[in-house]
Design a protein around this motif. Structure first.
Motif, PDB file in Angstrom:
ATOM      1  N   GLY A 177      15.173 114.941  38.569  1.00  0.00           N
ATOM      2  CA  GLY A 177      16.259 115.132  39.517  1.00  0.00           C
ATOM      3  C   GLY A 177      16.331 116.563  39.999  1.00  0.00           C
ATOM      4  O   GLY A 177      15.309 117.203  40.263  1.00  0.00           O
ATOM      5  N   SER A 178      17.542 117.104  40.087  1.00  0.00           N
ATOM      6  CA  SER A 178      17.733 118.470  40.542  1.00  0.00           C
ATOM      7  C   SER A 178      19.106 118.954  40.080  1.00  0.00           C
ATOM      8  O   SER A 178      19.838 118.223  39.415  1.00  0.00           O
ATOM      9  N   PHE A 179      19.464 120.175  40.437  1.00  0.00           N
ATOM     10  CA  PHE A 179      20.799 120.702  40.148  1.00  0.00           C
ATOM     11  C   PHE A 179      21.240 121.586  41.297  1.00  0.00           C
ATOM     12  O   PHE A 179      20.426 122.189  41.989  1.00  0.00           O
ATOM     13  N   ASP A 180      22.566 121.655  41.485  1.00  0.00           N
ATOM     14  CA  ASP A 180      23.105 122.489  42.551  1.00  0.00           C
ATOM     15  C   ASP A 180      24.300 123.312  42.080  1.00  0.00           C
ATOM     16  O   ASP A 180      25.136 123.736  42.880  1.00  0.00           O
ATOM     17  N   SER A 181      24.381 123.524  40.756  1.00  0.00           N
ATOM     18  CA  SER A 181      25.515 124.265  40.216  1.00  0.00           C
ATOM     19  C   SER A 181      25.147 124.881  38.879  1.00  0.00           C
ATOM     20  O   SER A 181      24.318 124.344  38.134  1.00  0.00           O
ATOM     21  N   LEU A 182      25.792 126.019  38.580  1.00  0.00           N
ATOM     22  CA  LEU A 182      25.671 126.644  37.263  1.00  0.00           C
ATOM     23  C   LEU A 182      27.009 126.602  36.523  1.00  0.00           C
ATOM     24  O   LEU A 182      27.237 127.378  35.604  1.00  0.00           O
ATOM     25  N   ASN A 183      27.858 125.664  36.921  1.00  0.00           N
ATOM     26  CA  ASN A 183      29.140 125.471  36.242  1.00  0.00           C
ATOM     27  C   ASN A 183      29.154 124.084  35.617  1.00  0.00           C
ATOM     28  O   ASN A 183      29.303 123.083  36.330  1.00  0.00           O
ATOM     29  N   PRO A 184      29.008 123.989  34.298  1.00  0.00           N
ATOM     30  CA  PRO A 184      28.927 122.667  33.661  1.00  0.00           C
ATOM     31  C   PRO A 184      30.279 122.040  33.350  1.00  0.00           C
ATOM     32  O   PRO A 184      30.329 120.963  32.762  1.00  0.00           O
ATOM     33  N   PHE A 185      31.374 122.682  33.756  1.00  0.00           N
ATOM     34  CA  PHE A 185      32.700 122.263  33.306  1.00  0.00           C
ATOM     35  C   PHE A 185      33.524 121.556  34.377  1.00  0.00           C
ATOM     36  O   PHE A 185      34.677 121.223  34.130  1.00  0.00           O
ATOM     37  N   ILE A 186      32.967 121.339  35.567  1.00  0.00           N
ATOM     38  CA  ILE A 186      33.723 120.730  36.649  1.00  0.00           C
ATOM     39  C   ILE A 186      33.011 119.476  37.153  1.00  0.00           C
ATOM     40  O   ILE A 186      31.829 119.269  36.890  1.00  0.00           O
ATOM     41  N   LYS A 245      41.585 122.802  35.854  1.00  0.00           N
ATOM     42  CA  LYS A 245      40.554 122.795  36.890  1.00  0.00           C
ATOM     43  C   LYS A 245      39.247 122.137  36.457  1.00  0.00           C
ATOM     44  O   LYS A 245      38.343 121.976  37.282  1.00  0.00           O
ATOM     45  N   GLY A 246      39.132 121.776  35.189  1.00  0.00           N
ATOM     46  CA  GLY A 246      37.883 121.234  34.672  1.00  0.00           C
ATOM     47  C   GLY A 246      37.782 119.728  34.798  1.00  0.00           C
ATOM     48  O   GLY A 246      38.583 119.079  35.481  1.00  0.00           O
ATOM     49  N   ARG A 247      36.819 119.175  34.124  1.00  0.00           N
ATOM     50  CA  ARG A 247      36.587 117.733  34.147  1.00  0.00           C
ATOM     51  C   ARG A 247      37.807 116.974  33.625  1.00  0.00           C
ATOM     52  O   ARG A 247      38.588 117.520  32.843  1.00  0.00           O
ATOM     53  N   PRO A 248      37.963 115.704  34.017  1.00  0.00           N
ATOM     54  CA  PRO A 248      39.154 114.958  33.600  1.00  0.00           C
ATOM     55  C   PRO A 248      39.336 114.869  32.090  1.00  0.00           C
ATOM     56  O   PRO A 248      40.477 114.834  31.611  1.00  0.00           O
ATOM     57  N   ASN A 249      38.238 114.828  31.335  1.00  0.00           N
ATOM     58  CA  ASN A 249      38.407 114.731  29.883  1.00  0.00           C
ATOM     59  C   ASN A 249      39.069 115.983  29.313  1.00  0.00           C
ATOM     60  O   ASN A 249      39.817 115.916  28.341  1.00  0.00           O
ATOM     61  N   PHE A 250      38.800 117.158  29.917  1.00  0.00           N
ATOM     62  CA  PHE A 250      39.466 118.372  29.453  1.00  0.00           C
ATOM     63  C   PHE A 250      40.984 118.246  29.640  1.00  0.00           C
ATOM     64  O   PHE A 250      41.764 118.631  28.761  1.00  0.00           O
ATOM     65  N   LYS A 251      41.396 117.746  30.786  1.00  0.00           N
ATOM     66  CA  LYS A 251      42.830 117.574  31.025  1.00  0.00           C
ATOM     67  C   LYS A 251      43.437 116.604  30.017  1.00  0.00           C
ATOM     68  O   LYS A 251      44.526 116.841  29.476  1.00  0.00           O
ATOM     69  N   PHE A 297      36.960 128.885  40.134  1.00  0.00           N
ATOM     70  CA  PHE A 297      36.384 128.148  39.014  1.00  0.00           C
ATOM     71  C   PHE A 297      35.987 126.723  39.374  1.00  0.00           C
ATOM     72  O   PHE A 297      34.975 126.205  38.882  1.00  0.00           O
ATOM     73  N   ASP A 298      36.772 126.069  40.219  1.00  0.00           N
ATOM     74  CA  ASP A 298      36.499 124.655  40.479  1.00  0.00           C
ATOM     75  C   ASP A 298      35.554 124.437  41.653  1.00  0.00           C
ATOM     76  O   ASP A 298      35.460 123.333  42.193  1.00  0.00           O
ATOM     77  N   ARG A 299      34.819 125.479  42.047  1.00  0.00           N
ATOM     78  CA  ARG A 299      33.819 125.332  43.094  1.00  0.00           C
ATOM     79  C   ARG A 299      32.424 125.445  42.495  1.00  0.00           C
ATOM     80  O   ARG A 299      32.155 126.378  41.731  1.00  0.00           O
ATOM     81  N   ASP A 341      41.470 104.913  37.046  1.00  0.00           N
ATOM     82  CA  ASP A 341      41.622 105.292  38.453  1.00  0.00           C
ATOM     83  C   ASP A 341      41.432 106.781  38.703  1.00  0.00           C
ATOM     84  O   ASP A 341      41.606 107.243  39.837  1.00  0.00           O
ATOM     85  N   ALA A 342      41.082 107.542  37.668  1.00  0.00           N
ATOM     86  CA  ALA A 342      40.857 108.979  37.827  1.00  0.00           C
ATOM     87  C   ALA A 342      39.387 109.226  38.112  1.00  0.00           C
ATOM     88  O   ALA A 342      38.529 108.843  37.323  1.00  0.00           O
ATOM     89  N   PRO A 343      39.047 109.851  39.232  1.00  0.00           N
ATOM     90  CA  PRO A 343      37.634 110.111  39.539  1.00  0.00           C
ATOM     91  C   PRO A 343      36.969 110.948  38.457  1.00  0.00           C
ATOM     92  O   PRO A 343      37.589 111.823  37.855  1.00  0.00           O
ATOM     93  N   GLY A 344      35.694 110.644  38.192  1.00  0.00           N
ATOM     94  CA  GLY A 344      34.921 111.468  37.269  1.00  0.00           C
ATOM     95  C   GLY A 344      34.999 111.078  35.819  1.00  0.00           C
ATOM     96  O   GLY A 344      34.414 111.752  34.975  1.00  0.00           O
ATOM     97  N   THR A 345      35.698 110.004  35.473  1.00  0.00           N
ATOM     98  CA  THR A 345      35.721 109.567  34.081  1.00  0.00           C
ATOM     99  C   THR A 345      34.503 108.679  33.831  1.00  0.00           C
ATOM    100  O   THR A 345      33.687 108.440  34.718  1.00  0.00           O
TER     101      THR A 345
END
Length: 602
Positions: free
Chosen positions: A69-78, A154-160, A209-211, A517-521
């Motif tokens: 695949g590929s990657f387009d970010s260096l932030n693993p938390f969002i 601002k992080g992934r839903p599991n963090f919240k 942070f969330d970008r 219903d929360a995106p990203g779970t």
């Protein structure tokens, strides 16, 4: 009635105060080097290294891994973007480190001591005074608090989900932070806080942070990002000034100076690169390739070796998932019919050289699985408020996959599927499975992003076509696949859920109603079942091991009874191919191999 003078009571009050202080001192939890989810930590205070690590491993050298695949970010938390592999493991650290020859025990890392009462209403961490970020700045209590608040907001839903359970934050000392939990806390959440990644406030408060993007990450871990080519390569360089090199949890770890991840278009391109020596370690998941593909010159010359590792972990769940948010899957009998049509025996023999094992539980290969076990008294007690949440068959013996015909005829299962669809309001008309009420044909789409998944999806589509169900297979690029998966924009797709011997809060992220219903779970099927939520809660509140096992088995039964997916198959062991320069410790962890304990000899 006369009131006695208070003067004679003063000595007694003083004595009571002293006694209360002494009793409180004895009752207060002692600060320790480790905490365990159940029972006691395996390693005592003062231990030197984990048993599966080689503390004499030489430092130096380089290793390259392959990725697809590929990657387009260096932030693993969002949620936004696809982050590069290895950032969380190499660059960032948590307050405590997991021991991998126990179910769930954490040992001192950024925090040198941890304190927690028996009721787990709060937890405190005392930071190691030597802890530093890679830019030399000390790790402080402010960084810990900032990490929790930023990841939560601002992080992934599991963090919240996890960090919102913190009700109050206190600073009992200059290096100590105390988290008190709300009433919706549970017995696992203190350990989840121990695994929270810590980010430097002085760096990330100046960033959006969330970008997603390519700003160089700064952490406290043993490696820093050396260089990278977006989407193609990332290099990690061992930090010579890493503060934690002498800690027991790091002994025999992080021995390699330079770690590179090279990205390839797909699994075939990746394998060809491995054969050519472009990378040095390959975890194999293709039985055909494992059986027949490793006969290239480097293997015959002894430059590449195949190793099989046993794992004491549950198999996890690899499945073809139904998105129950879609009207076509609202009727459970439709899902049950589609499960009947998957002929594992034919697939395993013809596609996978007979090397896979059918998965029949979310926790196969462990005491936590329900397959082949009748529900015990404690399980049944937990399930009493939810009549019908578990089918009678699964209550009595767990889920048993339909036995397929290795020759591919499978007439009995097709007949069973047609009967289920008839109950759901469908009938065969001119060879097409049709909804009686609307006259619409039953057509579906499987979303895939890899050639291997496409092959299996096309095979399954052939099986469903035999009773008039037409399935289209849509192959999209990895970034589009990730976007559609995160937003639940699919009808069917393949997914894998990791399982451990200590399942916990992540189960809410996987299956909980709030995640539907929360995106990203990872509740991709959209389950909203009160019995699932209740079993997760019982699992998180269990103190005794037998209560914990009963709650997990009951959860397993509810999930399997819901028919949310077609359970597929798993490898019986871990398959790994290594170039000769890569060396591994003699002893394996409970989790199987751990690449962080490897070293190289050029």
């Amino acid at each position: 009635m006369s009131v006695p003078s208070s003067a004679p009571l003063r000595p007694w009050l003083a004595l009571l105060a002293v006694m209360s202080f002494v009793l409180a001192a004895f009752a207060a939890p002692a600060a320790d080097h480790a905490i365990a989810m159940h029972g006691e930590p395996l390693y005592p205070d003062g231990f030197t290294h984990f048993s599966y690590a080689n503390p004499e491993a030489p430092k130096g050298g380089a290793i390259t891994y392959g990725a697809t695949g590929s990657f387009d970010s260096l932030n693993p938390f969002i949620v936004r973007g696809t982050s590069a592999i290895g950032l969380r493991e190499h660059v960032f650290e948590s307050l405590l480190a997991r021991g991998h020859d126990e179910a769930f025990t954490l040992y001192a890392l950024l925090a040198e001591k941890v304190e927690m009462p028996d009721d787990r209403r709060w937890i405190s961490f005392t930071l190691n005074p030597q802890a530093r970020f890679s830019d030399g700045t000390p790790v402080t209590v402010e960084d810990v608090i900032y990490s929790l608040e930023t990841l939560r907001d601002k992080g992934r839903p599991n963090f919240k989900t996890y960090y919102s359970k913190v009700e109050r934050i206190d600073r009992p000392g200059p290096r100590t932070v105390k988290f008190t939990f709300a009433d919706n806390g549970d017995r696992e959440i203190p350990l989840i806080l121990g695994l929270m990644p810590i980010i430097p406030k002085h760096v990330y408060e100046r960033r959006d942070f969330d970008r997603s993007g390519f700003e160089i990450p700064v952490g406290s871990g043993p490696y820093v990002v050396g260089n990278f080519t977006p989407g193609a390569r990332i290099v990690y360089r061992r930090d010579e000034n890493y503060w934690g090199a002498g800690l027991p949890v790091n002994a025999g770890h992080n021995s390699i100076d330079r770690i590179t991840y090279e990205y390839f278009r797909d699994a075939n391109a990746s394998f060809e690169a491995f054969k050519a020596g472009l990378y040095h370690a390959r975890a194999e998941d293709d039985p055909g390739r494992w059986s027949n593909g490793y006969d290239f010159p480097a293997v015959r010359q002894g430059k590449v070796r195949k190793k099989t590792f046993e794992s004491g972990m549950p198999s996890g769940m690899r499945a073809l998932v139904f998105n129950a948010r879609k009207p076509v899957f609202a009727e459970k009998n439709v899902r049950l019919a589609l499960i009947q049509l998957f002929n594992f025996e034919w697939v395993n023999r013809n596609l996978y050289h007979g090397l896979y094992v059918r998965t029949q539980s979310f926790f196969d290969n462990s005491e936590l699985g329900s397959h082949g076990r009748p529900a015990g008294a404690r399980e049944r007690e937990l399930l009493v408020p939810f009549p019908g949440a578990v089918s009678p068959e699964i209550m009595e013996r767990g889920w048993h996959a339909p036995a397929g015909d290795p020759a591919g005829q499978d007439r009995q299962n097709r007949a069973a599927a047609i009967a289920l669809l008839k109950e759901a309001g469908y009938e065969l008309r001119n060879g097409i499975m049709t909804e009686v009420a609307t006259g619409r044909p039953l057509t579906l789409e499987i979303l895939v992003a890899t050639p291997d998944d496409e092959r299996l999806a096309l095979t399954y589509a052939t099986m469903t076509r035999r009773i008039g169900i037409v399935i289209a297979v849509r192959n999209v690029d990895p970034s589009q696949y990730q976007e559609r998966r995160s937003n639940y924009d699919f009808e069917l797709m393949f997914n894998s859920w990791f399982s451990s011997l200590s399942p916990g809060n992540e189960q809410s992220f996987y299956w909980g109603s709030a995640a539907a219903d929360a995106p990203g779970t990872r509740n991709y099927m959209g389950a909203k079942e009160p019995a699932i939520d209740a079993m997760i809660e019982a699992m998180l509140e269990a103190r005794a091991h037998e209560d914990f096992v009963a709650a997990v088995r009951a959860l397993d039964r509810v999930l399997l009874s819901g028919a949310y997916m077609i359970p597929l198959f798993h490898q019986p062991d871990q398959w790994l191919a290594l170039w000769d320069k890569v060396k591994v410790p003699e002893k394996e962890s409970l989790y199987g191999y751990r690449s962080g304990t490897w070293w190289t000899e050029e």
